[in-house]
Design an enzyme around this catalytic site. Structure first.
Site, short mmCIF file in Angstrom:
data_model
loop_
_atom_site.label_atom_id
_atom_site.label_comp_id
_atom_site.label_asym_id
_atom_site.label_seq_id
_atom_site.Cartn_x
_atom_site.Cartn_y
_atom_site.Cartn_z
N THR A 131 -8.62 2.26 7.30
CA THR A 131 -8.03 0.98 7.68
C THR A 131 -6.51 1.11 7.85
OG1 THR A 131 -7.99 0.39 5.33
CG2 THR A 131 -9.80 -0.49 6.66
N ARG A 178 5.69 15.90 24.05
CA ARG A 178 4.61 16.50 24.84
C ARG A 178 3.38 16.64 23.94
NH1 ARG A 178 4.47 20.94 22.16
NH2 ARG A 178 6.23 22.34 21.83
N ARG A 218 -6.39 19.00 23.31
CA ARG A 218 -5.05 18.77 23.86
C ARG A 218 -4.76 17.29 23.73
NH1 ARG A 218 -3.59 19.77 29.10
NH2 ARG A 218 -1.57 20.58 28.43
N TYR A 220 -3.62 4.22 9.61
CA TYR A 220 -3.23 4.77 10.91
C TYR A 220 -4.45 5.02 11.79
CZ TYR A 220 -0.46 7.78 14.08
OH TYR A 220 0.17 8.34 15.16
N ALA A 221 -5.53 5.51 11.22
CA ALA A 221 -6.73 5.82 12.00
C ALA A 221 -7.29 4.58 12.70
CB ALA A 221 -7.80 6.45 11.11
N LEU A 222 -7.15 3.41 12.07
CA LEU A 222 -7.64 2.18 12.67
C LEU A 222 -6.90 1.87 13.96
CD1 LEU A 222 -9.53 -0.30 12.35
CD2 LEU A 222 -7.67 -1.41 11.08
N ASP A 267 -1.83 14.20 21.52
CA ASP A 267 -0.64 13.99 20.70
C ASP A 267 -0.87 14.49 19.28
OD1 ASP A 267 0.68 12.89 22.82
OD2 ASP A 267 0.71 10.84 22.05
N ASP A 320 0.82 -1.21 0.00
CA ASP A 320 0.00 0.00 0.00
C ASP A 320 0.86 1.26 0.00
OD1 ASP A 320 -2.36 -1.41 -0.05
OD2 ASP A 320 -2.67 -1.34 2.11
N GLY A 321 2.01 1.22 0.67
CA GLY A 321 2.89 2.39 0.67
C GLY A 321 3.39 2.74 -0.71
#
Length: 290
Positions: free
Chosen positions: A186, A156, A173, A188-190, A175, A71-72
């Site tokens: 499907t 932080r 607030r 990073y959000a997953l 990361d 996929d990348g």
């Protein structure tokens, strides 16, 4: 007779199995009298040297692009093609392959069916991403999977003021924040507990990353909405697009994200099923009980 006269080939750099697959593809297509353009960023592969072309030539001449890798690699090819309306076909030689859906062992039979016009188009939402600094655009790109605004190298949290269609939603607030398309739902959000969105869903997922507050939950909005993330106070951050393109943002910068007028088209082989793909890649139960 082939439906396509000019086909571009992309692949993962530095991979011997990918180079072998590309050579097999090139030989098969050239034998059929098809003009083949090979992405010259692949590096030196002697057997493919006669077909090497720069990205400008591929954008203007290719009727379809075949991508060999994971996929990348497909995301990289989509980024290189930019606003050009060149559909992509994915041959999976990566790990998961949510979008590269043809197995290497089935490559040549699948290409036979592609040339016969049997593949199905699947239009995928892309996002136009801009960073505005004091009202001036300092960065612009396209994203197929997601846009991530996070703390960069700093250990932080950052603060982000979120607006949707100009309406204030909240100050986060955390990361960071992931703004994901259905394709990216499907990815990073997953891993951040975001929702999986079927590609046909006209939505964008807003997924907080490690929020300092239990009530900041993922939310799906219409893909017609314009999203703005403002870095507040003295917090710098970084804007990542598809994990491949990034920009170092400063406090006060506004990251504008909206639906691109240039969707990406994937071509799927006969019998492709999005839900079957999810079952396989996510290791859900494979066989229904009767």
């Amino acid at each position: 007779m082939s439906r396509y006269r000019t086909i571009a080939l992309f692949g993962k750099q530095g991979s011997a199995p990918v180079a072998e697959a590309l050579i097999a593809l090139y030989d098969d297509l050239a034998r059929r009298g098809i003009t083949v353009l090979v992405d010259d960023a692949l590096g030196p592969i002697p057997a493919l040297a006669p077909a090497c072309a720069d990205i400008a030539a591929i954008r203007s001449q290719a009727e379809v692009a075949i991508v060999v890798g994971g996929d990348g690699t497909l995301l990289s090819a989509a980024r290189k093609l930019g606003e050009a309306s060149v559909p992509l076909v994915g041959i999976n030689q990566g790990r998961l392959g949510f979008m590269t859906d043809i197995a290497r062992a089935q490559m040549l039979p699948a290409i036979e069916r592609l040339l016969a016009g049997e593949f199905t188009p699947d239009r995928r939402l892309r996002l136009t991403v801009r960073v505005l600094r004091e009202g001036r655009e300092v960065f612009r790109t396209l994203a197929l999977n997601e846009v991530v605004v996070n703390k960069g190298d700093l250990g932080r949290m950052i603060e982000l003021k979120l607006r949707v269609d100009g309406e204030f939603l909240y100050v986060l607030r955390a990361d960071g924040m992931i703004v994901a398309t259905p394709s990216g739902s499907t990815a990073y959000a997953l891993s951040a507990n975001g929702p999986i969105l079927q590609p046909a869903v006209p939505g964008i997922a807003l997924v907080p990353l490690c929020a300092h507050g239990l009530t900041y939950r993922p939310i799906t909005i219409a893909d017609s909405c314009a999203v703005e993330l403002e870095l507040v106070h003295s917090y710098d951050g970084r804007v990542h697009c598809d994990g491949q393109n990034f920009f170092d943002a400063q406090a006060g910068d506004r990251v504008s994200i909206e639906r691109s007028p240039y969707p990406l088209t994937l071509l799927h082989p006969p019998g492709y099923s999005y839900f079957a793909m999810l079952r396989e890649k996510l290791h859900w139960s494979a066989t229904p009980h009767r």
